[in-house]
Design a protein around this motif. Structure first.
Motif, PDB file in Angstrom:
ATOM      1  N   PRO A 130       0.795  -1.241   0.000  1.00 35.20           N
ATOM      2  CA  PRO A 130       0.000   0.000   0.000  1.00 35.20           C
ATOM      3  C   PRO A 130       0.820   1.279   0.000  1.00 35.20           C
ATOM      4  CG  PRO A 130      -0.908  -1.572   1.567  1.00 35.20           C
ATOM      5  CD  PRO A 130       0.393  -2.145   1.093  1.00 35.20           C
ATOM      6  N   PHE A 131       1.969   1.293   0.686  1.00 37.05           N
ATOM      7  CA  PHE A 131       2.719   2.541   0.798  1.00 37.05           C
ATOM      8  C   PHE A 131       3.728   2.746  -0.332  1.00 37.05           C
ATOM      9  CE2 PHE A 131       4.706  -0.570   3.671  1.00 37.05           C
ATOM     10  CZ  PHE A 131       5.994  -0.624   3.171  1.00 37.05           C
ATOM     11  N   MET A 132       3.760   1.837  -1.312  1.00 34.84           N
ATOM     12  CA  MET A 132       4.608   2.012  -2.488  1.00 34.84           C
ATOM     13  C   MET A 132       3.737   2.492  -3.639  1.00 34.84           C
ATOM     14  SD  MET A 132       7.549   1.202  -1.245  1.00 34.84           S
ATOM     15  CE  MET A 132       8.588   1.113  -2.691  1.00 34.84           C
ATOM     16  N   THR A 133       4.136   3.575  -4.283  1.00 34.93           N
ATOM     17  CA  THR A 133       3.288   4.190  -5.311  1.00 34.93           C
ATOM     18  C   THR A 133       3.849   4.084  -6.714  1.00 34.93           C
ATOM     19  OG1 THR A 133       4.339   6.342  -4.917  1.00 34.93           O
ATOM     20  CG2 THR A 133       2.332   5.841  -3.664  1.00 34.93           C
ATOM     21  N   ASP A 134       5.086   3.666  -6.870  1.00 33.26           N
ATOM     22  CA  ASP A 134       5.711   3.593  -8.190  1.00 33.26           C
ATOM     23  C   ASP A 134       6.052   2.156  -8.550  1.00 33.26           C
ATOM     24  OD1 ASP A 134       5.665   6.358  -8.419  1.00 33.26           O
ATOM     25  OD2 ASP A 134       7.616   6.569  -7.445  1.00 33.26           O
ATOM     26  N   THR A 135       6.076   1.892  -9.852  1.00 33.29           N
ATOM     27  CA  THR A 135       6.586   0.615 -10.315  1.00 33.29           C
ATOM     28  C   THR A 135       8.109   0.662 -10.327  1.00 33.29           C
ATOM     29  OG1 THR A 135       6.463   1.356 -12.622  1.00 33.29           O
ATOM     30  CG2 THR A 135       4.549   0.175 -11.742  1.00 33.29           C
ATOM     31  N   TYR A 136       8.739  -0.511 -10.294  1.00 37.33           N
ATOM     32  CA  TYR A 136      10.196  -0.611 -10.286  1.00 37.33           C
ATOM     33  C   TYR A 136      10.644  -1.489 -11.447  1.00 37.33           C
ATOM     34  CZ  TYR A 136      11.275   1.380  -5.657  1.00 37.33           C
ATOM     35  OH  TYR A 136      11.462   2.213  -4.599  1.00 37.33           O
ATOM     36  N   THR A 137      11.844  -1.250 -11.919  1.00 37.60           N
ATOM     37  CA  THR A 137      12.453  -2.150 -12.884  1.00 37.60           C
ATOM     38  C   THR A 137      12.972  -3.373 -12.134  1.00 37.60           C
ATOM     39  OG1 THR A 137      14.647  -1.163 -12.647  1.00 37.60           O
ATOM     40  CG2 THR A 137      13.160  -0.189 -14.306  1.00 37.60           C
ATOM     41  N   PRO A 138      13.187  -4.484 -12.836  1.00 37.15           N
ATOM     42  CA  PRO A 138      13.784  -5.654 -12.164  1.00 37.15           C
ATOM     43  C   PRO A 138      15.140  -5.321 -11.539  1.00 37.15           C
ATOM     44  CG  PRO A 138      12.881  -6.286 -14.293  1.00 37.15           C
ATOM     45  CD  PRO A 138      12.798  -4.787 -14.221  1.00 37.15           C
ATOM     46  N   GLN A 139      15.898  -4.441 -12.194  1.00 33.91           N
ATOM     47  CA  GLN A 139      17.201  -4.061 -11.658  1.00 33.91           C
ATOM     48  C   GLN A 139      17.052  -3.306 -10.333  1.00 33.91           C
ATOM     49  OE1 GLN A 139      16.160  -3.504 -14.761  1.00 33.91           O
ATOM     50  NE2 GLN A 139      17.524  -4.775 -16.012  1.00 33.91           N
ATOM     51  N   ALA A 140      16.025  -2.451 -10.239  1.00 31.37           N
ATOM     52  CA  ALA A 140      15.800  -1.701  -9.004  1.00 31.37           C
ATOM     53  C   ALA A 140      15.353  -2.618  -7.881  1.00 31.37           C
ATOM     54  CB  ALA A 140      14.753  -0.608  -9.243  1.00 31.37           C
ATOM     55  N   VAL A 141      14.544  -3.626  -8.213  1.00 34.76           N
ATOM     56  CA  VAL A 141      14.123  -4.610  -7.216  1.00 34.76           C
ATOM     57  C   VAL A 141      15.343  -5.363  -6.687  1.00 34.76           C
ATOM     58  CG1 VAL A 141      12.813  -6.730  -6.831  1.00 34.76           C
ATOM     59  CG2 VAL A 141      11.808  -4.872  -8.176  1.00 34.76           C
ATOM     60  N   ASN A 142      16.197  -5.792  -7.588  1.00 34.60           N
ATOM     61  CA  ASN A 142      17.388  -6.534  -7.192  1.00 34.60           C
ATOM     62  C   ASN A 142      18.323  -5.666  -6.355  1.00 34.60           C
ATOM     63  OD1 ASN A 142      19.074  -8.958  -7.345  1.00 34.60           O
ATOM     64  ND2 ASN A 142      20.442  -7.696  -8.578  1.00 34.60           N
ATOM     65  N   GLN A 143      18.420  -4.396  -6.692  1.00 36.45           N
ATOM     66  CA  GLN A 143      19.269  -3.482  -5.937  1.00 36.45           C
ATOM     67  C   GLN A 143      18.772  -3.332  -4.507  1.00 36.45           C
ATOM     68  OE1 GLN A 143      19.082   0.642  -7.119  1.00 36.45           O
ATOM     69  NE2 GLN A 143      21.163   1.045  -6.439  1.00 36.45           N
ATOM     70  N   ALA A 144      17.451  -3.182  -4.341  1.00 35.64           N
ATOM     71  CA  ALA A 144      16.888  -3.037  -3.000  1.00 35.64           C
ATOM     72  C   ALA A 144      17.089  -4.312  -2.187  1.00 35.64           C
ATOM     73  CB  ALA A 144      15.404  -2.692  -3.094  1.00 35.64           C
ATOM     74  N   ARG A 145      16.931  -5.457  -2.833  1.00 41.59           N
ATOM     75  CA  ARG A 145      17.137  -6.728  -2.126  1.00 41.59           C
ATOM     76  C   ARG A 145      18.588  -6.862  -1.673  1.00 41.59           C
ATOM     77  NH1 ARG A 145      17.035 -12.726  -4.792  1.00 41.59           N
ATOM     78  NH2 ARG A 145      18.683 -11.720  -6.007  1.00 41.59           N
ATOM     79  N   ALA A 146      19.525  -6.517  -2.549  1.00 39.52           N
ATOM     80  CA  ALA A 146      20.941  -6.611  -2.203  1.00 39.52           C
ATOM     81  C   ALA A 146      21.301  -5.639  -1.078  1.00 39.52           C
ATOM     82  CB  ALA A 146      21.794  -6.329  -3.436  1.00 39.52           C
ATOM     83  N   SER A 147      20.697  -4.460  -1.095  1.00 37.42           N
ATOM     84  CA  SER A 147      20.951  -3.478  -0.045  1.00 37.42           C
ATOM     85  C   SER A 147      20.446  -3.989   1.300  1.00 37.42           C
ATOM     86  CB  SER A 147      20.272  -2.152  -0.401  1.00 37.42           C
ATOM     87  OG  SER A 147      20.481  -1.185   0.607  1.00 37.42           O
TER      88      SER A 147
END
Length: 227
Positions: free
Chosen positions: A127-144
């Protein structure tokens, strides 16, 4: 929201709604000289007619497992900045890293994590996320997230082993950490039974006893070598 967290957003492919003044209106002169112009302009403007909201995405456009995803429902209406502030006061992770780390666990398959599905459906999933992400951005957040957990773990263990804290102080640290972790799980929709809570606390206490014992042994060995 932090500036460095917005750089990996995939907003370039999501332009804002067309303004009513730019909806394909034809001036009187062109309509008079070309009767077909009015008809063609009317047809082209039907896709974004002023005063008529764009149609909501149909459920058929959303994968079934995304539709049924029930985590974070307790946070309907929550704003990203408020969630982020709460986490930053108590943890190293951001709201973005928290949400995506959980999604990566829930959407893990035998061949990997469904990065594309997570990124494309992020606003529907959290609910608190308003934007879509690229697969690369998803992977970056997971790695962080993973890197911060490892770093925090090393920091905590060093603090426990360097004799900075007393045993009682370490118990207080563990209690506070456990309460925050349990709260985050409850917000995600995880219902912990009393037995599960006690089991988790016992496992943590057992590990901490081993850490303290190992630390004491190291200090005793150092004392003997110095003497």
């Amino acid at each position: 929201m932090d500036g460095n967290e917005t750089t990996d957003r995939s907003n370039a492919d999501n332009p804002g709604p067309v303004d009513a003044d730019d909806s394909g209106d034809v001036d009187d002169e062109s309509a008079a000289t070309n009767p077909d112009a009015t008809e063609s302009a009317t047809e082209s403007s039907n896709d974004s007619m002023p005063g008529v909201p764009d149609p909501e995405p149909q459920d058929d456009d959303v994968p079934e497992d995304v539709q049924k995803y029930a985590r974070f429902k307790k946070m309907d209406g929550a704003q990203y900045d408020r969630v982020n502030e709460f986490l930053r006061d108590r943890t190293y992770i951001t709201a973005r890293e928290w949400a995506i780390a959980r999604l990566c666990s829930d959407f893990r398959t035998e061949t990997g994590v469904e990065m594309t599905k997570i990124g494309e459906n992020l606003p529907e999933l959290v609910p608190f996320m308003t934007d879509t992400y690229t697969p690369q951005a998803v992977n970056q957040a997971r790695a962080s997230f993973e890197e911060k957990v490892r770093t925090a773990g090393a920091t905590f263990l060093y603090g426990a082993m360097c004799d900075f804290f007393t045993a009682e102080e370490l118990d207080d640290v563990m209690y506070e950490s456990t309460e925050v972790a349990k709260f985050l799980l409850e917000v995600e929709g995880v219902d912990l039974s009393v037995e599960e809570e006690l089991e988790a606390e016992e496992r943590i206490s057992s590990v901490m006893r081993e850490v303290r014992e190992a630390s004491e042994e190291l200090r005793e060995e150092e004392t003997e070598e110095e003497s």
